[in-house]
Design a protein around this motif. Structure first.
Motif, mmCIF file in Angstrom:
data_model
loop_
_atom_site.group_PDB
_atom_site.id
_atom_site.type_symbol
_atom_site.label_atom_id
_atom_site.label_comp_id
_atom_site.label_asym_id
_atom_site.label_seq_id
_atom_site.Cartn_x
_atom_site.Cartn_y
_atom_site.Cartn_z
ATOM 1 N N LEU A 41 21.407 -16.515 8.763
ATOM 2 C CA LEU A 41 22.333 -15.370 8.752
ATOM 3 C C LEU A 41 22.767 -15.021 10.166
ATOM 4 C CD1 LEU A 41 20.684 -13.002 6.099
ATOM 5 C CD2 LEU A 41 22.849 -14.205 5.873
ATOM 6 N N PHE A 42 21.842 -15.170 11.105
ATOM 7 C CA PHE A 42 22.160 -14.867 12.500
ATOM 8 C C PHE A 42 23.108 -15.922 13.074
ATOM 9 C CE2 PHE A 42 21.291 -15.411 17.052
ATOM 10 C CZ PHE A 42 21.635 -14.140 17.506
ATOM 11 N N VAL A 43 22.796 -17.196 12.774
ATOM 12 C CA VAL A 43 23.625 -18.296 13.294
ATOM 13 C C VAL A 43 25.048 -18.216 12.725
ATOM 14 C CG1 VAL A 43 23.876 -20.842 13.300
ATOM 15 C CG2 VAL A 43 21.656 -19.806 13.766
ATOM 16 N N SER A 44 25.141 -17.912 11.418
ATOM 17 C CA SER A 44 26.469 -17.824 10.793
ATOM 18 C C SER A 44 27.172 -16.480 11.084
ATOM 19 C CB SER A 44 26.355 -18.069 9.287
ATOM 20 O OG SER A 44 25.446 -17.144 8.745
ATOM 21 N N GLU A 45 26.535 -15.684 11.938
ATOM 22 C CA GLU A 45 27.078 -14.394 12.411
ATOM 23 C C GLU A 45 27.350 -13.383 11.282
ATOM 24 O OE1 GLU A 45 30.308 -15.508 14.923
ATOM 25 O OE2 GLU A 45 28.983 -16.057 16.572
ATOM 26 N N ILE A 46 26.612 -13.503 10.192
ATOM 27 C CA ILE A 46 26.725 -12.493 9.120
ATOM 28 C C ILE A 46 26.022 -11.208 9.584
ATOM 29 C CG2 ILE A 46 26.067 -11.934 6.712
ATOM 30 C CD1 ILE A 46 26.485 -14.964 6.124
ATOM 31 N N ILE A 47 24.856 -11.411 10.216
ATOM 32 C CA ILE A 47 24.214 -10.246 10.831
ATOM 33 C C ILE A 47 24.330 -10.375 12.351
ATOM 34 C CG2 ILE A 47 22.618 -9.518 9.003
ATOM 35 C CD1 ILE A 47 20.450 -11.162 10.519
#
Lengths: 142, 66
Positions: A41-47
């Motif tokens: 989620l962090f890598v895909s910039e969702i969070i």
């Protein structure tokens, strides 16, 4: 048969380890999966959280999951698996100490090109990984 | 140390698995004891002797260098 009263009841705790019940394995894998999801989620910039905070949280969660896994009972626990566990713990401890001793020299020799460990969490994770590999090898060769 | 578990098993027609189940250990542990890779605790040795209805020192014998 009547037992004579001079017999002393022996303590079995010596050949037992207080381990977590089997279902903790599922909890450990759950935490591991949650960590992976958190990283994704962090890598895909969702969070969007601070990189350092994300790193610290994911490393700690991974360490907790490994610790729970190492302390959870297996399908069959007997005195041989206990010996294997203790030997593996000893080996991982020696590995940790050796890494702490060798690390500064390697850093000096290669001018920081080989950073064996960057912190305590990484060292503990690598020690637990050594523990799991030792258990695997010794169980295969028993 | 040497042991006669394999022979005792053959006499009683017990498999490693059956013996392991009877004394509450894994089959691999019985295999390790039979192959002299692991020396069992007194507790396990007593359980084994109980299964074979023999004394512990009839099943487990000390060698000269022990």
């Amino acid at each position: 048969m009547v037992e004579p009263n001079y017999l002393i009841i022996m303590n079995k705790n010596q050949i037992e380890l207080r381990l977590l019940p089997k279902y903790f394995k599922k909890i450990a894998f759950g935490i591991m999966l949650a960590t992976l999801c958190f990283i994704l989620l962090f890598v895909s910039e969702i969070i969007t959280t601070d990189k350092e905070v994300t790193k610290t949280i994911s490393k700690s969660l991974f360490l907790i999951s490994l610790l729970i896994l190492s302390m959870t009972k297996n399908k069959i626990e007997d005195e041989l698996t206990l010996v294997i566990r203790l030997k593996a713990f000893a080996a991982s401890f020696i590995f940790g100490v050796l890494i702490v001793i060798i690390d500064p020299f390697i850093n000096l020799l290669f001018e920081g090109a080989f950073l064996l460990n960057k912190g305590v969490t990484e060292l503990l994770i690598s020690m637990l990984l050594v523990y799991f590999s030792m258990v695997f090898i010794m169980k295969r060769n028993r | 140390m040497k042991n006669t578990i394999r022979i005792e098993r053959a006499i009683k027609d017990l498999t490693q698995e059956a013996l392991a189940n009877e004394i509450g250990v894994s089959r691999q542990t019985i295999n390790s004891i039979e192959k002299n890779r692991y020396i069992p605790s007194t507790l396990l040795a007593l359980k084994i002797s109980e299964v074979f209805e023999k004394n512990v020192n009839e099943i487990f014998k000390l060698e000269e260098n022990d």
